[in-house]
Design a protein around this motif. Structure first.
Motif, PDB file in Angstrom:
ATOM      1  N   ASP A  40      34.535  27.117 -27.324  1.00 52.05           N
ATOM      2  CA  ASP A  40      35.227  25.827 -27.239  1.00 52.05           C
ATOM      3  C   ASP A  40      35.864  25.596 -25.865  1.00 52.05           C
ATOM      4  O   ASP A  40      36.448  24.539 -25.622  1.00 52.05           O
ATOM      5  CB  ASP A  40      36.257  25.674 -28.357  1.00 52.05           C
ATOM      6  CG  ASP A  40      37.311  26.765 -28.362  1.00 52.05           C
ATOM      7  OD1 ASP A  40      37.160  27.775 -27.634  1.00 52.05           O
ATOM      8  OD2 ASP A  40      38.292  26.615 -29.105  1.00 52.05           O
ATOM      9  N   HIS A  41      35.749  26.574 -24.947  1.00 53.06           N
ATOM     10  CA  HIS A  41      36.245  26.426 -23.575  1.00 53.06           C
ATOM     11  C   HIS A  41      35.103  26.390 -22.561  1.00 53.06           C
ATOM     12  O   HIS A  41      35.340  26.315 -21.364  1.00 53.06           O
ATOM     13  CB  HIS A  41      37.182  27.584 -23.209  1.00 53.06           C
ATOM     14  CG  HIS A  41      38.530  27.499 -23.859  1.00 53.06           C
ATOM     15  ND1 HIS A  41      38.709  27.389 -25.216  1.00 53.06           N
ATOM     16  CD2 HIS A  41      39.769  27.512 -23.324  1.00 53.06           C
ATOM     17  CE1 HIS A  41      40.013  27.345 -25.482  1.00 53.06           C
ATOM     18  NE2 HIS A  41      40.675  27.415 -24.358  1.00 53.06           N
ATOM     19  N   PRO A  60      32.193  20.756 -25.671  1.00 53.02           N
ATOM     20  CA  PRO A  60      32.257  22.218 -25.792  1.00 53.02           C
ATOM     21  C   PRO A  60      30.899  22.774 -26.229  1.00 53.02           C
ATOM     22  O   PRO A  60      30.170  22.111 -26.968  1.00 53.02           O
ATOM     23  CB  PRO A  60      33.309  22.452 -26.879  1.00 53.02           C
ATOM     24  CG  PRO A  60      34.082  21.179 -26.962  1.00 53.02           C
ATOM     25  CD  PRO A  60      33.117  20.090 -26.596  1.00 53.02           C
ATOM     26  N   GLN A  63      29.626  22.732 -29.920  1.00 50.48           N
ATOM     27  CA  GLN A  63      29.554  21.419 -30.568  1.00 50.48           C
ATOM     28  C   GLN A  63      28.238  20.743 -30.188  1.00 50.48           C
ATOM     29  O   GLN A  63      27.516  21.212 -29.324  1.00 50.48           O
ATOM     30  CB  GLN A  63      30.707  20.525 -30.077  1.00 50.48           C
ATOM     31  CG  GLN A  63      32.078  21.103 -30.236  1.00 50.48           C
ATOM     32  CD  GLN A  63      32.717  20.732 -31.549  1.00 50.48           C
ATOM     33  OE1 GLN A  63      32.528  19.644 -32.046  1.00 50.48           O
ATOM     34  NE2 GLN A  63      33.467  21.646 -32.117  1.00 50.48           N
ATOM     35  N   ASP A 112      34.419  14.852 -23.783  1.00 46.23           N
ATOM     36  CA  ASP A 112      35.078  14.888 -25.088  1.00 46.23           C
ATOM     37  C   ASP A 112      36.539  15.321 -24.929  1.00 46.23           C
ATOM     38  O   ASP A 112      36.845  16.223 -24.139  1.00 46.23           O
ATOM     39  CB  ASP A 112      34.347  15.834 -26.040  1.00 46.23           C
ATOM     40  CG  ASP A 112      34.835  15.653 -27.460  1.00 46.23           C
ATOM     41  OD1 ASP A 112      34.384  14.686 -28.111  1.00 46.23           O
ATOM     42  OD2 ASP A 112      35.674  16.450 -27.913  1.00 46.23           O
ATOM     43  N   ASP A 113      37.415  14.678 -25.691  1.00 48.14           N
ATOM     44  CA  ASP A 113      38.861  14.951 -25.613  1.00 48.14           C
ATOM     45  C   ASP A 113      39.216  16.419 -25.856  1.00 48.14           C
ATOM     46  O   ASP A 113      40.229  16.905 -25.370  1.00 48.14           O
ATOM     47  CB  ASP A 113      39.621  14.083 -26.624  1.00 48.14           C
ATOM     48  CG  ASP A 113      39.641  12.620 -26.219  1.00 48.14           C
ATOM     49  OD1 ASP A 113      39.529  12.327 -25.015  1.00 48.14           O
ATOM     50  OD2 ASP A 113      39.753  11.764 -27.119  1.00 48.14           O
ATOM     51  N   SER A 114      38.375  17.125 -26.615  1.00 55.41           N
ATOM     52  CA  SER A 114      38.692  18.519 -26.950  1.00 55.41           C
ATOM     53  C   SER A 114      38.662  19.442 -25.728  1.00 55.41           C
ATOM     54  O   SER A 114      39.138  20.564 -25.794  1.00 55.41           O
ATOM     55  CB  SER A 114      37.731  19.041 -28.015  1.00 55.41           C
ATOM     56  OG  SER A 114      36.403  19.011 -27.530  1.00 55.41           O
ATOM     57  N   LEU A 115      38.118  18.976 -24.600  1.00 54.42           N
ATOM     58  CA  LEU A 115      38.084  19.802 -23.383  1.00 54.42           C
ATOM     59  C   LEU A 115      39.261  19.535 -22.448  1.00 54.42           C
ATOM     60  O   LEU A 115      39.336  20.102 -21.371  1.00 54.42           O
ATOM     61  CB  LEU A 115      36.762  19.567 -22.628  1.00 54.42           C
ATOM     62  CG  LEU A 115      35.545  20.218 -23.270  1.00 54.42           C
ATOM     63  CD1 LEU A 115      34.259  19.668 -22.667  1.00 54.42           C
ATOM     64  CD2 LEU A 115      35.603  21.736 -23.135  1.00 54.42           C
ATOM     65  N   ARG A 116      40.182  18.684 -22.855  1.00 55.71           N
ATOM     66  CA  ARG A 116      41.353  18.382 -22.023  1.00 55.71           C
ATOM     67  C   ARG A 116      42.512  19.296 -22.393  1.00 55.71           C
ATOM     68  O   ARG A 116      42.681  19.681 -23.540  1.00 55.71           O
ATOM     69  CB  ARG A 116      41.783  16.931 -22.219  1.00 55.71           C
ATOM     70  CG  ARG A 116      40.719  15.958 -21.769  1.00 55.71           C
ATOM     71  CD  ARG A 116      41.091  14.552 -22.091  1.00 55.71           C
ATOM     72  NE  ARG A 116      42.021  14.053 -21.082  1.00 55.71           N
ATOM     73  CZ  ARG A 116      42.497  12.828 -21.068  1.00 55.71           C
ATOM     74  NH1 ARG A 116      42.172  11.978 -22.000  1.00 55.71           N
ATOM     75  NH2 ARG A 116      43.319  12.446 -20.116  1.00 55.71           N
ATOM     76  N   LEU A 118      43.198  22.420 -21.704  1.00 56.76           N
ATOM     77  CA  LEU A 118      42.952  23.829 -22.029  1.00 56.76           C
ATOM     78  C   LEU A 118      43.544  24.729 -20.942  1.00 56.76           C
ATOM     79  O   LEU A 118      43.821  24.276 -19.838  1.00 56.76           O
ATOM     80  CB  LEU A 118      41.446  24.089 -22.147  1.00 56.76           C
ATOM     81  CG  LEU A 118      40.718  23.287 -23.234  1.00 56.76           C
ATOM     82  CD1 LEU A 118      39.210  23.514 -23.143  1.00 56.76           C
ATOM     83  CD2 LEU A 118      41.232  23.662 -24.611  1.00 56.76           C
ATOM     84  N   HIS A 148      36.946   9.250 -21.311  1.00 56.56           N
ATOM     85  CA  HIS A 148      37.299  10.240 -22.339  1.00 56.56           C
ATOM     86  C   HIS A 148      37.128   9.631 -23.717  1.00 56.56           C
ATOM     87  O   HIS A 148      37.269   8.432 -23.890  1.00 56.56           O
ATOM     88  CB  HIS A 148      38.755  10.678 -22.170  1.00 56.56           C
ATOM     89  CG  HIS A 148      38.975  11.496 -20.946  1.00 56.56           C
ATOM     90  ND1 HIS A 148      38.922  12.866 -20.954  1.00 56.56           N
ATOM     91  CD2 HIS A 148      39.235  11.127 -19.672  1.00 56.56           C
ATOM     92  CE1 HIS A 148      39.136  13.317 -19.725  1.00 56.56           C
ATOM     93  NE2 HIS A 148      39.332  12.284 -18.930  1.00 56.56           N
ATOM     94  N   SER A 150      36.282  10.887 -28.252  1.00 53.84           N
ATOM     95  CA  SER A 150      35.975  11.915 -29.236  1.00 53.84           C
ATOM     96  C   SER A 150      34.589  11.593 -29.819  1.00 53.84           C
ATOM     97  O   SER A 150      34.430  10.624 -30.542  1.00 53.84           O
ATOM     98  CB  SER A 150      37.045  11.892 -30.329  1.00 53.84           C
ATOM     99  OG  SER A 150      36.786  12.931 -31.236  1.00 53.84           O
TER     100      SER A 150
END
Length: 155
Positions: A40-41, A60, A63, A112-116, A118, A148, A150
């Motif tokens: 995920d990183h 990520p 995903q 994707d927002d999930s990569l912000r 970290l 950005h 999701s």
């Protein structure tokens, strides 16, 4: 080895980065495992085809892009870009090892927002044996011009 256009762009941004060597891998999930980095990183890039030209979706490695979510976010008809388009855009990279830094290749980018936010982020350097490693805050700065949203789902 870092692709020349990517290296030039990173140096021009003045952001610190390192590299991580790993055994040859064909997929992003194999890469995360071989390099001992959390999936995920590890940011992977997916080239998206649109009538106006290609753009890069960054997600990520654990995903996949949800084309329906992305299509409603961009408000355009989309599809995955064919391999030939990928090779033309990332002409200084090995096939399938495209870095996620679209700005280095003059390609619009959506992340994707999930990569912000970290602590650390890794991404392909342009071959199948090297990752670029950055502090998450530097990666956020590097990707500041990207849109950005999701738009990914678990494999």
């Amino acid at each position: 080895m870092i692709a020349s256009r990517l290296k030039h762009h990173l140096e021009a941004q003045g952001l610190p980065f390192g590299t991580v060597r790993h055994p040859y891998t064909a997929t992003a999930s194999e890469c995360a495992e071989a390099a001992h980095v959390p999936g995920d990183h590890l940011a992977k890039s997916v080239l998206i085809h649109m009538e106006e030209g290609p753009f890069l979706a960054v997600i990520p490695s654990n995903q996949k892009v949800d084309l329906h979510k992305l299509q409603s976010m961009i408000d355009r008809r989309l599809g995955l870009a064919p391999e030939i388009e990928l090779d033309q855009v990332f002409d200084d990279c090995d096939p399938g090892a495209a870095p996620c830094v679209g700005a280095a290749y003059m390609v619009p980018t959506v992340i994707d927002d999930s990569l912000r936010g970290l602590d650390k982020v890794w991404f392909e350097a342009g071959d199948h044996k090297t990752l670029v490693e950055m502090k998450g805050s530097d990666f956020d700065t590097l990707m500041k011009d990207a849109k950005h949203g999701s738009f990914c789902t678990m494999h």
